[in-house]
Design a protein around this motif. Structure first.
Motif, PDB file in Angstrom:
ATOM      1  N   PHE A   1       0.837  -1.205   0.000  1.00  0.00           N
ATOM      2  CA  PHE A   1       0.000   0.000   0.000  1.00  0.00           C
ATOM      3  C   PHE A   1       0.873   1.257   0.000  1.00  0.00           C
ATOM      4  O   PHE A   1       1.916   1.317   0.655  1.00  0.00           O
ATOM      5  CB  PHE A   1      -0.918   0.020   1.214  1.00  0.00           C
ATOM      6  CG  PHE A   1      -2.150  -0.842   1.049  1.00  0.00           C
ATOM      7  CD1 PHE A   1      -2.220  -1.804   0.052  1.00  0.00           C
ATOM      8  CD2 PHE A   1      -3.243  -0.692   1.894  1.00  0.00           C
ATOM      9  CE1 PHE A   1      -3.349  -2.588  -0.107  1.00  0.00           C
ATOM     10  CE2 PHE A   1      -4.380  -1.470   1.745  1.00  0.00           C
ATOM     11  CZ  PHE A   1      -4.426  -2.427   0.748  1.00  0.00           C
ATOM     12  N   CYS A   2       0.408   2.272  -0.732  1.00  0.00           N
ATOM     13  CA  CYS A   2       1.084   3.563  -0.769  1.00  0.00           C
ATOM     14  C   CYS A   2       0.071   4.630  -1.198  1.00  0.00           C
ATOM     15  O   CYS A   2      -1.082   4.324  -1.481  1.00  0.00           O
ATOM     16  CB  CYS A   2       2.276   3.535  -1.729  1.00  0.00           C
ATOM     17  SG  CYS A   2       1.831   3.115  -3.428  1.00  0.00           S
ATOM     18  N   LYS A   3       0.521   5.871  -1.255  1.00  0.00           N
ATOM     19  CA  LYS A   3      -0.346   6.964  -1.666  1.00  0.00           C
ATOM     20  C   LYS A   3      -0.496   6.964  -3.190  1.00  0.00           C
ATOM     21  O   LYS A   3       0.488   6.950  -3.922  1.00  0.00           O
ATOM     22  CB  LYS A   3       0.225   8.304  -1.190  1.00  0.00           C
ATOM     23  CG  LYS A   3      -0.680   9.488  -1.483  1.00  0.00           C
ATOM     24  CD  LYS A   3      -0.072  10.781  -0.930  1.00  0.00           C
ATOM     25  CE  LYS A   3      -1.003  11.972  -1.194  1.00  0.00           C
ATOM     26  NZ  LYS A   3      -0.426  13.234  -0.671  1.00  0.00           N
ATOM     27  N   LEU A   4      -1.756   6.974  -3.651  1.00  0.00           N
ATOM     28  CA  LEU A   4      -2.034   6.884  -5.084  1.00  0.00           C
ATOM     29  C   LEU A   4      -3.133   7.858  -5.473  1.00  0.00           C
ATOM     30  O   LEU A   4      -3.910   8.311  -4.629  1.00  0.00           O
ATOM     31  CB  LEU A   4      -2.456   5.460  -5.455  1.00  0.00           C
ATOM     32  CG  LEU A   4      -1.421   4.351  -5.210  1.00  0.00           C
ATOM     33  CD1 LEU A   4      -2.093   2.991  -5.242  1.00  0.00           C
ATOM     34  CD2 LEU A   4      -0.306   4.434  -6.245  1.00  0.00           C
ATOM     35  N   ASN A   5      -3.197   8.178  -6.765  1.00  0.00           N
ATOM     36  CA  ASN A   5      -4.271   9.007  -7.310  1.00  0.00           C
ATOM     37  C   ASN A   5      -5.307   8.119  -7.985  1.00  0.00           C
ATOM     38  O   ASN A   5      -4.974   7.304  -8.862  1.00  0.00           O
ATOM     39  CB  ASN A   5      -3.710  10.023  -8.306  1.00  0.00           C
ATOM     40  CG  ASN A   5      -2.805  11.033  -7.637  1.00  0.00           C
ATOM     41  OD1 ASN A   5      -3.057  11.455  -6.503  1.00  0.00           O
ATOM     42  ND2 ASN A   5      -1.744  11.424  -8.317  1.00  0.00           N
TER      43      ASN A   5
ATOM     44  N   ASP B   1      -9.642  14.670  -9.291  1.00  0.00           N
ATOM     45  CA  ASP B   1      -8.834  13.567  -8.789  1.00  0.00           C
ATOM     46  C   ASP B   1      -8.734  13.655  -7.267  1.00  0.00           C
ATOM     47  O   ASP B   1      -8.951  14.713  -6.667  1.00  0.00           O
ATOM     48  CB  ASP B   1      -7.441  13.618  -9.413  1.00  0.00           C
ATOM     49  CG  ASP B   1      -6.729  12.281  -9.345  1.00  0.00           C
ATOM     50  OD1 ASP B   1      -7.307  11.327  -8.772  1.00  0.00           O
ATOM     51  OD2 ASP B   1      -5.602  12.187  -9.862  1.00  0.00           O
ATOM     52  N   PHE B   2      -8.409  12.539  -6.624  1.00  0.00           N
ATOM     53  CA  PHE B   2      -8.186  12.537  -5.174  1.00  0.00           C
ATOM     54  C   PHE B   2      -7.191  11.423  -4.846  1.00  0.00           C
ATOM     55  O   PHE B   2      -6.992  10.481  -5.618  1.00  0.00           O
ATOM     56  CB  PHE B   2      -9.490  12.338  -4.404  1.00  0.00           C
ATOM     57  CG  PHE B   2     -10.179  11.018  -4.671  1.00  0.00           C
ATOM     58  CD1 PHE B   2      -9.887   9.880  -3.921  1.00  0.00           C
ATOM     59  CD2 PHE B   2     -11.134  10.908  -5.674  1.00  0.00           C
ATOM     60  CE1 PHE B   2     -10.514   8.674  -4.164  1.00  0.00           C
ATOM     61  CE2 PHE B   2     -11.776   9.705  -5.923  1.00  0.00           C
ATOM     62  CZ  PHE B   2     -11.468   8.589  -5.165  1.00  0.00           C
TER      63      PHE B   2
ATOM     64  N   PHE C   1     -13.918   6.092  -0.365  1.00  0.00           N
ATOM     65  CA  PHE C   1     -12.528   6.185   0.078  1.00  0.00           C
ATOM     66  C   PHE C   1     -12.428   7.257   1.156  1.00  0.00           C
ATOM     67  O   PHE C   1     -12.869   8.397   0.930  1.00  0.00           O
ATOM     68  CB  PHE C   1     -11.599   6.573  -1.072  1.00  0.00           C
ATOM     69  CG  PHE C   1     -11.579   5.604  -2.218  1.00  0.00           C
ATOM     70  CD1 PHE C   1     -10.548   4.681  -2.356  1.00  0.00           C
ATOM     71  CD2 PHE C   1     -12.584   5.635  -3.181  1.00  0.00           C
ATOM     72  CE1 PHE C   1     -10.527   3.800  -3.415  1.00  0.00           C
ATOM     73  CE2 PHE C   1     -12.565   4.751  -4.254  1.00  0.00           C
ATOM     74  CZ  PHE C   1     -11.535   3.837  -4.368  1.00  0.00           C
ATOM     75  N   PRO C   2     -11.863   6.953   2.315  1.00  0.00           N
ATOM     76  CA  PRO C   2     -11.677   7.992   3.336  1.00  0.00           C
ATOM     77  C   PRO C   2     -10.593   8.979   2.893  1.00  0.00           C
ATOM     78  O   PRO C   2      -9.756   8.666   2.046  1.00  0.00           O
ATOM     79  CB  PRO C   2     -11.234   7.205   4.574  1.00  0.00           C
ATOM     80  CG  PRO C   2     -10.580   5.986   4.023  1.00  0.00           C
ATOM     81  CD  PRO C   2     -11.336   5.646   2.765  1.00  0.00           C
ATOM     82  N   ASN C   3     -10.633  10.176   3.449  1.00  0.00           N
ATOM     83  CA  ASN C   3      -9.596  11.162   3.155  1.00  0.00           C
ATOM     84  C   ASN C   3      -8.223  10.615   3.528  1.00  0.00           C
ATOM     85  O   ASN C   3      -8.079   9.858   4.495  1.00  0.00           O
ATOM     86  CB  ASN C   3      -9.854  12.461   3.923  1.00  0.00           C
ATOM     87  CG  ASN C   3     -11.029  13.236   3.348  1.00  0.00           C
ATOM     88  OD1 ASN C   3     -11.252  13.234   2.138  1.00  0.00           O
ATOM     89  ND2 ASN C   3     -11.788  13.899   4.221  1.00  0.00           N
ATOM     90  N   TYR C   4      -7.234  11.005   2.750  1.00  0.00           N
ATOM     91  CA  TYR C   4      -5.893  10.476   2.976  1.00  0.00           C
ATOM     92  C   TYR C   4      -5.382  10.822   4.374  1.00  0.00           C
ATOM     93  O   TYR C   4      -4.591  10.068   4.956  1.00  0.00           O
ATOM     94  CB  TYR C   4      -4.930  11.022   1.920  1.00  0.00           C
ATOM     95  CG  TYR C   4      -3.557  10.423   2.001  1.00  0.00           C
ATOM     96  CD1 TYR C   4      -3.310   9.141   1.514  1.00  0.00           C
ATOM     97  CD2 TYR C   4      -2.507  11.125   2.586  1.00  0.00           C
ATOM     98  CE1 TYR C   4      -2.049   8.572   1.597  1.00  0.00           C
ATOM     99  CE2 TYR C   4      -1.241  10.563   2.676  1.00  0.00           C
ATOM    100  CZ  TYR C   4      -1.018   9.292   2.179  1.00  0.00           C
ATOM    101  OH  TYR C   4       0.228   8.729   2.276  1.00  0.00           O
ATOM    102  N   SER C   5      -5.843  11.928   4.921  1.00  0.00           N
ATOM    103  CA  SER C   5      -5.400  12.354   6.254  1.00  0.00           C
ATOM    104  C   SER C   5      -6.322  11.864   7.368  1.00  0.00           C
ATOM    105  O   SER C   5      -6.178  12.280   8.513  1.00  0.00           O
ATOM    106  CB  SER C   5      -5.320  13.884   6.305  1.00  0.00           C
ATOM    107  OG  SER C   5      -6.583  14.464   5.987  1.00  0.00           O
ATOM    108  N   SER C   6      -7.257  10.998   7.058  1.00  0.00           N
ATOM    109  CA  SER C   6      -8.239  10.548   8.045  1.00  0.00           C
ATOM    110  C   SER C   6      -7.624   9.575   9.050  1.00  0.00           C
ATOM    111  O   SER C   6      -6.548   9.008   8.834  1.00  0.00           O
ATOM    112  CB  SER C   6      -9.411   9.872   7.337  1.00  0.00           C
ATOM    113  OG  SER C   6      -8.976   8.684   6.704  1.00  0.00           O
TER     114      SER C   6
END
Length: 457
Positions: A266-270, A300-301, A409-414
């Motif tokens: 898992f990693c940060k993705l668009n 995008d998110f 999808f939850p917010n990336y900072s959640s």
């Protein structure tokens, strides 16, 4: 013919045991019921015939190919004669005494275990018992007395019917799991073909650049800058192919796993580019089907997860929509929306819809709506993946009009994403070299999941 072949294929592992038990059991029990515990009627020749019938199966491995094709039919006939016919005939000839009523009950259980197909087994039992009753009727002075023993018939029927249903249910579930395992084995082989083909192509390019061992200038050949760049690009692409292949295997195995999805990659993705790529790379049956999908994600998110897993979620949803498209006008619209707590991707099709009472079950493992070629794992896989991202998937539908799946999808900072990251860190080991009193060491210790930490001055 297929039914008979299938019956024999299920019984074949036990055929040797049938030969041993039947070949010895029939003559041995003649001594038991004729001498040790004498019964009103015994028939040695009938028992020897049964022993001979099952003993022939011992030579099935050395038969010619032509005879081997007849073995399943012979097996069915011999089992019918040696179990329902023999035991019912002996029960009739012994006047329905307790010993042979219990013996016939035992033969029912053996018959159920040795003949897999319900309809064939019941039809065989009915024919054999009727034949036994007719032959016994003409061999007894007063015929077979059914009127005084009708009370046993419902018990026999119940044992045959429900015993077979319970066995058939277990066998069906075992067969379904075997079929699913075989299907996923084929799926792994199919999905691995692409990364392996990419690796093969990469190595062919490398081979064309690097001189062979027989080349006259193999010791003095130097690579220029362009060739070095090509080799580096090939290595990067090859590593990516291997990474994708490993992740593909993980996700296919995840579909069978009842509990969890591996989060190791898992990693940060668009999301937008991944969904767009999935829609474009989906295996459409024809070009017309591809024109029925409208991609309408404008904003995008970011999310924390796997690009390969999300692509396969999209593949499953597209496949599900096309499978239930119906005969009317059909299209699929993929859009998005944002809220304060997260973002959603919406898959809406104008297919046949889903009945309200079925929606609650569609995300369960092995749940299908009767369509051929499906195993009920696609939507349950989507649910597992979305949960691993910290999100969810819901379905809404109007029968005969539309169906909509929402991927949340939850917010990336959640906090949900932070919890996933923490669990991911817990599975890692850290080798820290430095002063164990430093600020870095203190912060590492605060992460409760660090499984191994060594400090050195």
């Amino acid at each position: 013919m297929n039914r008979i072949q299938k019956i024999y294929s299920y019984a074949e592992p036990n055929t040797t045991l049938v030969v041993v038990m039947g070949g010895l059991g029939y003559p041995v029990y003649f001594w038991v019921w004729d001498t040790l515990y004498p019964q009103p009627y015994e028939n040695l020749w009938l028992r020897l015939l049964c022993s001979l019938l099952v003993f022939v199966l011992a030579f099935r491995g050395v038969m010619t190919n032509r005879l081997k094709k007849l073995v399943p039919y012979y097996y069915l006939v011999s089992i019918g004669f040696c179990l329902p016919f023999f035991f019912s005939f002996m029960m009739f000839m012994n006047g329905w005494n307790d010993v042979w009523i219990l013996s016939f009950m035992s033969s029912i259980f053996l018959h159920i275990l040795l003949v897999y197909d319900t309809r064939v087994m019941l039809l065989q039992a009915l024919i054999c018992v009727m034949c036994a009753a007719i032959i016994a009727h003409f061999n007894l002075p007063d015929g077979v007395n059914f009127s005084e023993h009708m009370v046993y018939l419902p018990i026999f029927a119940f044992t045959y019917l429900f015993g077979n249903l319970f066995y058939f249910r277990n066998q069906t579930e075992h067969e379904a799991k075997f079929t699913v395992a075989r299907s996923f084995g084929a799926g792994i082989a199919h999905e691995m073909r692409n990364p392996l083909s990419a690796l093969l192509s990469s190595f062919e390019v490398i081979k064309s650049i690097i001189p062979s061992g027989n080349s006259s200038y193999r010791n003095t050949y130097q690579l220029n800058a362009q060739e070095i760049q090509i080799l580096n690009d090939i290595i990067d692409d090859s590593m990516k192919a291997i990474w994708t292949g490993n992740e593909t295997i993980d996700l296919l195995l995840t579909s069978i796993d009842q509990n969890r999805v591996s989060t190791s990659t898992f990693c940060k993705l668009n999301a937008k580019s991944i969904v767009d790529n999935a829609v474009d790379s989906f295996s459409y049956k024809n070009a017309a089907d591809k024109r029925l999908v409208f991609f309408d994600i404008k904003e995008d998110f970011s999310y924390f997860g796997s690009d390969t897993l999300l692509k396969y979620v999209v593949y499953n949803l597209l496949k599900n929509s096309f499978r239930h498209r119906g005969a009317g006008k059909f299209n699929i619209v993929i859009s998005s929306k944002s809220t304060e707590n997260g973002n959603s991707i919406l898959f809406r099709d104008t297919g046949i819809g889903i009945e309200p009472e079925l929606i609650k079950n569609i995300f369960d493992d092995f749940y299908t709506t009767g369509k051929n070629g499906t195993f009920g794992l696609g939507l349950s896989f989507c649910k597992k993946v979305m949960r691993s991202f910290g999100g969810s998937i819901v379905c809404r539908s109007s029968v005969g009009e539309w169906t909509e799946f929402e991927l949340y999808f939850p917010n990336y900072s959640s906090s949900a994403v932070k919890a996933i990251k923490t669990e991911l860190i817990k599975a890692k080991s850290v080798l820290f070299i430095g002063d164990d009193k430093s600020d870095v060491a203190t912060e590492l210790v605060k992460l409760q999941g660090i499984t191994q930490m060594k400090s050195s001055l």
